[in-house]
Design an enzyme around this catalytic site. Sequence first.
Site, PDB file in Angstrom:
ATOM      1  N   ASP A  75     -44.387  -1.301 -18.206  1.00 23.37           N
ATOM      2  CA  ASP A  75     -43.322  -0.347 -17.870  1.00 23.37           C
ATOM      3  C   ASP A  75     -42.138  -1.009 -17.192  1.00 23.37           C
ATOM      4  OD1 ASP A  75     -45.018  -0.746 -15.599  1.00 23.37           O
ATOM      5  OD2 ASP A  75     -44.216   1.066 -14.661  1.00 23.37           O
ATOM      6  N   GLU A 132     -46.758   0.379 -13.408  1.00 20.00           N
ATOM      7  CA  GLU A 132     -46.703  -0.426 -12.186  1.00 20.00           C
ATOM      8  C   GLU A 132     -45.539  -0.012 -11.303  1.00 20.00           C
ATOM      9  OE1 GLU A 132     -45.433  -3.843  -9.621  1.00 20.00           O
ATOM     10  OE2 GLU A 132     -44.344  -2.845 -11.227  1.00 20.00           O
TER      11      GLU A 132
END
Length: 364
Positions: A75, A132
């Site tokens: 991400d 994350e």
Amino acid sequence: MTPLDLTSDPVSLTAALVDVPSPSHEEKNLADLIEAALRTVPGIPDSQIIRRGNTVAAATRRGLGRRVILAGHLDTVPVAGNVPHRLADGIMHGCGTVDMKSGLAAYLHLFATLATDPALAFDLTVIAYECEEVESRFNGLGHLAASDPEWLAGDLALLGEPTGGAVEAGCQGTLRVRVTAHGARAHSARSWLGDNAAHKLAPVVSRVAGYRARTIDIDGCVYREGLNVVRLESFVANNTIPDEAYAMVNYRFAPDRSEEEAFAHVVEFLALGEDFTLTLEDSSPGALPGLNQPAAVPLIAAVGEVRAKLGWTDVARFTPLGVPAVNFGPGDPVFAHRMDEQVPVAQITQVAAQLRTFLTTRPA
């Protein structure tokens, strides 16, 4: 979507990853592509690949005696007009270039090209995980540690955090405590009838400001701790003495302290009286560098530059499992999350080459 070629050079693979937008909670398309690409890697049967949500992992099972884990998150922060990538003067621009699609590209490339290579010195596990950049409860690596901890077992773990091509070992732990002062409300025209909670925080803030940060050397890495007020709040109305006020205090602690020891240290240092309430808001452990472990020796030799990680990263998720972990990836973290996010392509190539040397050098 164009399939990913994990055997393409790491710079081209970085560009391909950047060109698939994957802000937090929207990693499915990229996870699908990576999973499909991993299923084409020679020597990796489907039984050695798992998918949990939008987290994908694959492993070699060659019986090489030691295992290295290569992990990077899929991400990014929200795209801000910086996708697709742009290459100019040896610099790749684009969302995720530095945090951390270039590191992930190097890891995926090396997994794919070394999986059956006779020179490989370690069995490998590669993990591409979701979420994350948001709250810890969504973190794909954390979920995998809970559901399938055997996939995080190894002799050394590497996280593709941007480190400028140096090894940043372990990480600091972090905790936040809320210090709440209690008083009595009154009209500010008759302040003597009240008890100003905001004023009671003054000596607490002063005490924290005077904190003497501990510096400690662990495995040659120097960690400097810090205790800081990061938020102050107290308000009822412009003509009212507040009956409650709080300070949020953040403690960044070296990885030789446990979370319990760190919290006890803060409690002892603040030495609050009866007019205060202390609440632990959140806490995350640090990670020891583990550079004296046999699996880390060739990494240090291959890279040369080693320093302490002075922040918190997902390397800490390996500590409870007894796995030493380091951060190693291309790019300057200063550019993370910025609209002008960028990474030098030469550094992507350098990190991949150094990592290949490490992964094909057998520990003494």
